[in-house]
Design an enzyme around this catalytic site. Structure first.
Site, PDB file in Angstrom:
ATOM      1  N   LYS A 170      42.383  30.829  31.708  1.00  0.00           N
ATOM      2  CA  LYS A 170      42.069  29.975  32.860  1.00  0.00           C
ATOM      3  C   LYS A 170      40.856  30.469  33.650  1.00  0.00           C
ATOM      4  O   LYS A 170      40.123  29.671  34.225  1.00  0.00           O
ATOM      5  CB  LYS A 170      43.285  29.867  33.775  1.00  0.00           C
ATOM      6  N   ASP A 192      47.335  22.866  38.429  1.00  0.00           N
ATOM      7  CA  ASP A 192      48.546  23.706  38.525  1.00  0.00           C
ATOM      8  C   ASP A 192      49.159  23.658  39.925  1.00  0.00           C
ATOM      9  O   ASP A 192      50.377  23.581  40.078  1.00  0.00           O
ATOM     10  CB  ASP A 192      48.212  25.169  38.208  1.00  0.00           C
TER      11      ASP A 192
HETATM   12  P1  ATR Z   1      47.715  33.974  33.745  1.00  0.00           P
HETATM   13  O1  ATR Z   1      46.659  32.960  33.425  1.00  0.00           O
HETATM   14  O2  ATR Z   1      49.074  33.604  33.226  1.00  0.00           O
HETATM   15  O3  ATR Z   1      47.775  34.354  35.189  1.00  0.00           O
HETATM   16  P2  ATR Z   1      46.427  36.487  33.326  1.00  0.00           P
HETATM   17  O4  ATR Z   1      45.214  36.033  34.043  1.00  0.00           O
HETATM   18  O5  ATR Z   1      46.296  37.290  32.080  1.00  0.00           O
HETATM   19  O6  ATR Z   1      47.313  35.262  32.889  1.00  0.00           O
HETATM   20  O7  ATR Z   1      47.355  37.261  34.388  1.00  0.00           O
HETATM   21  C1  ATR Z   1      48.621  37.737  34.060  1.00  0.00           C
HETATM   22  C2  ATR Z   1      49.326  38.211  35.318  1.00  0.00           C
HETATM   23  O8  ATR Z   1      50.658  38.628  34.977  1.00  0.00           O
HETATM   24  C3  ATR Z   1      48.679  39.396  35.992  1.00  0.00           C
HETATM   25  O9  ATR Z   1      48.899  39.324  37.387  1.00  0.00           O
HETATM   26  C4  ATR Z   1      49.456  40.568  35.369  1.00  0.00           C
HETATM   27  O10 ATR Z   1      49.457  41.760  36.145  1.00  0.00           O
HETATM   28  P3  ATR Z   1      48.192  42.783  36.065  1.00  0.00           P
HETATM   29  O11 ATR Z   1      47.119  42.169  36.917  1.00  0.00           O
HETATM   30  O12 ATR Z   1      48.696  44.044  36.602  1.00  0.00           O
HETATM   31  O13 ATR Z   1      47.815  42.840  34.612  1.00  0.00           O
HETATM   32  C5  ATR Z   1      50.834  39.998  35.360  1.00  0.00           C
HETATM   33  N1  ATR Z   1      51.745  40.618  34.389  1.00  0.00           N
HETATM   34  C6  ATR Z   1      51.756  40.469  33.040  1.00  0.00           C
HETATM   35  N2  ATR Z   1      52.778  41.144  32.482  1.00  0.00           N
HETATM   36  C7  ATR Z   1      53.441  41.748  33.502  1.00  0.00           C
HETATM   37  C8  ATR Z   1      54.598  42.598  33.596  1.00  0.00           C
HETATM   38  N3  ATR Z   1      55.266  42.961  32.506  1.00  0.00           N
HETATM   39  N4  ATR Z   1      54.970  43.043  34.822  1.00  0.00           N
HETATM   40  C9  ATR Z   1      54.283  42.669  35.928  1.00  0.00           C
HETATM   41  N5  ATR Z   1      53.193  41.872  35.913  1.00  0.00           N
HETATM   42  C10 ATR Z   1      52.775  41.417  34.725  1.00  0.00           C
END
Ligand code: ATR
Length: 284
Positions: A66, A102
């Site tokens: 995104k 969204d």
């Molecule tokens: P999206 O488009 O779904 O937001 P993204 O831009 O890759 O995808 O962001 C994923 C988000 O989920 C981030 O906030 C990530 O945290 P980090 O910034 O610390 O990477 C969060 N996230 C993913 N897996 C996670 C987990 N197991 N526990 C906590 N946060 C998680």
């Protein structure tokens, strides 16, 4: 010729968007085809170029593209500019228009479908990626009492809160950000999971005690069973649980409207998807 649309992501096989748009097209009598496109992590631009070469007219963009889609779009809607994230692209000749549906989808699902007010409530938003960015301004436009952004990488949550505080209409709002452990001892009326954790079956490190008996736990992700976040919320006594099916259908309807100029009825599609979810659950 049948117009071509798609959802692009990685992973994308789980996506219900093709089923939703097929149903919208059937119900509104629109002639279109909608497919799922798996893009390599470093290959969004290439995948989109191929798709446009095959006559693609528009697409939905999902995890993790995104933010990149925002950079690729030459023209942007006002809401995509604020979000700095794009979940809907429209191709018109050489022009690439980016939008973000969204936020509208989430708000319509919480307020209209679930009948849950946001105004005056304490809201916790988990995550600071593209999904969180897309819904933050529309959430703030609902005038919650406070909004806290929690993220595994706290710097990203701080940056996102800072970005919002710089927007004139949000200047006087209570927007806080930080790591999960800082939530200890705090309670929220609405807790929204905008992390991609549920995709891999992971639970963000949410401390115990953040839910009250009247709290809504909302997972923007969806699956065949309760997501780990919703399972945790249930065990913690949250009064209402909702997965992202309603939001998914609502954001899809807004994208459909952008592409086709026709607004499909969402309620029957939400019911259909929930029934399919239950059938799968019973089979498991
Ligand atoms: P999206 O488009 O779904 O937001 P993204 O831009 O890759 O995808 O962001 C994923 C988000 O989920 C981030 O906030 C990530 O945290 P980090 O910034 O610390 O990477 C969060 N996230 C993913 N897996 C996670 C987990 N197991 N526990 C906590 N946060 C998680």
């Amino acid at each position: 010729m049948t117009d071509l649309y798609a959802v692009v992501g990685n992973p994308v096989a789980h996506s219900r968007s093709p089923a939703i748009h097929a149903e919208f097209a059937r119900a509104t009598g629109q002639d279109l085809r909608y497919e799922a496109l798996l893009a390599p992590f470093d290959g969004l631009a290439r995948t989109l170029a191929d798709f446009r070469g095959r006559g693609g007219k528009g697409c939905n963009v999902t995890v993790p593209f995104k933010l990149e889609a925002f950079r690729l779009a030459a023209q942007l809607s006002a809401r995509a500019q604020v979000a700095e994230a794009v979940n809907t692209l429209k191709f018109d000749g050489d022009a690439v228009f980016g939008d973000n549906t969204d936020g509208v989808g989430l708000i319509r699902d919480i307020r209209q479908n679930l009948g849950w007010p946001i105004e005056g409530k304490r809201v916790l938003l988990m995550g600071a990626g593209g999904a969180a960015q897309g819904v933050l301004a529309p959430l703030l436009d609902e005038h919650p009492a406070t909004l806290v952004i929690a993220n595994r990488t706290p710097r990203k949550a701080e940056e996102l809160a800072g970005h919002m505080r710089r927007i004139e209409r949000f200047r006087s709002r209570l927007i806080n950000a930080g790591p999960y452990p800082e939530l200890k001892g705090k309670q929220f009326d609405i807790v929204i999971n905008a992390t991609s954790g549920s995709l891999s079956g992971e639970l963000p490190p949410l401390p115990r005690g953040v839910f009250a008996a009247e709290s809504l736990a909302y997972d923007m992700m969806y699956g065949q069973a309760l997501t780990p976040f919703l399972g945790f919320a249930q065990a913690e006594g949250a009064g209402r649980l909702a997965d992202g099916i309603g939001m998914l259908v609502e954001q899809a309807a807004e994208s459909f409207f952008l592409w086709r100029g026709v607004r499909p009825d969402t309620a029957p599609v939400i019911t259909l998807l929930k029934m399919q979810q239950e059938t799968v659950n019973h089979k498991q």
